[in-house]
Scaffold this active site. Structure first.
Site, PDB file in Angstrom:
ATOM      1  CG  HIS A   1      -1.485   1.351   1.828  1.00  0.00           C
ATOM      2  ND1 HIS A   1      -2.769   1.624   0.938  1.00  0.00           N
ATOM      3  CD2 HIS A   1      -1.616   2.372   2.161  1.00  0.00           C
ATOM      4  CE1 HIS A   1      -3.784   2.388   1.304  1.00  0.00           C
ATOM      5  NE2 HIS A   1      -2.767   3.030   1.723  1.00  0.00           N
ATOM      6  CD  GLU A   2       1.813   3.712   3.587  1.00  0.00           C
ATOM      7  OE1 GLU A   2       2.467   4.736   3.069  1.00  0.00           O
ATOM      8  OE2 GLU A   2       0.470   3.092   5.055  1.00  0.00           O
TER       9      GLU A   2
ATOM     10  CG  HIS B   1       0.506   6.246  -0.988  1.00  0.00           C
ATOM     11  ND1 HIS B   1      -1.121   6.107  -1.705  1.00  0.00           N
ATOM     12  CD2 HIS B   1      -0.245   5.419   0.271  1.00  0.00           C
ATOM     13  CE1 HIS B   1      -1.889   6.229  -0.800  1.00  0.00           C
ATOM     14  NE2 HIS B   1      -1.459   4.970   0.034  1.00  0.00           N
TER      15      HIS B   1
END
Length: 213
Positions: free
Chosen positions: A27-28, A31
């Site tokens: 997820h990170e 980004h």
């Protein structure tokens, strides 16, 4: 998750933690990857353009997930002044949940394909449980992070779909009260409102649509 330890389910506890760490890390990374594509290398310089969990996992945030079922990873740093598009905030925010969707889809489809091809290893209980949790956790993270409250990714996304005046008001009020509203939503779970159950129900609803094989 803690009751699993008290019940002696150490292997299951470990599988869930590993699935959670993988999900948060991707997820990170999502980004950071998209921020880099839009001209901002802040996350890359901070060592966040990686799927290595060490770069992303916050020990306190992970403990909170284990203890109460909700927590956080280290936020990916960005500098909007470096973005090459006025839509960069939208795409950078959406990249985290989208990465979770991609991970869930890839894992599920590879697992089902290998099972259809007769690979015996995928039939073991441990592999099936791990895949189920990895897919489920990724979908839950995607759905939860799309809630447009507080610091969640959804609060960056929603303004792009609102009329300009309404978007400005939303940004203003979310900045002032969004974190409290999110905390209130979480607390409602502990007084009997099925907040998390609803998130998980949405995740389960999505799962059949990502199975392509």
């Amino acid at each position: 998750m803690l009751p699993l330890l008290f019940q002696g389910e150490f292997a299951l506890f470990a599988l869930i933690v590993i699935a959670l760490v993988i999900s948060l890390s991707f997820h990170e990374f999502g980004h950071a990857f998209v921020a880099k594509r839009f001209g901002d290398d802040t996350a890359e310089r901070a060592g966040r353009l990686t799927v290595n969990p060490i770069a992303h996992i916050d020990p306190v945030g992970l403990f909170m997930v284990v203890a109460i079922g909700i927590g956080y990873a280290k936020p990916v740093p960005t500098d909007p002044r470096n973005f090459t598009s006025r839509f960069a905030d939208l795409w950078v925010a959406a990249a985290g949940p989208f990465m979770n969707l991609v991970v869930a889809a890839v894992v599920l489809n590879v697992f089902v394909l290998l099972a259809k091809l007769g690979f015996g290893a995928v039939g073991s209980d441990g592999v099936q449980v791990f895949v189920a949790y990895l897919v489920g956790i990724n979908l839950v993270l995607m759905v939860f992070n799309l809630i447009p409250l507080g610091p969640l990714d959804g609060h960056y996304i929603l303004p792009y779909f609102l009329p300009r005046q309404l978007a400005r008001k939303y940004v203003h009020y979310n900045a002032r009260y969004g974190a409290l509203a999110l905390l209130g939503l979480i607390l409602l779970q502990f007084v009997g409102l099925p907040v998390f159950q609803t998130v998980m129900a949405v995740a389960r609803f999505i799962e059949p649509f990502i199975l392509l094989v």
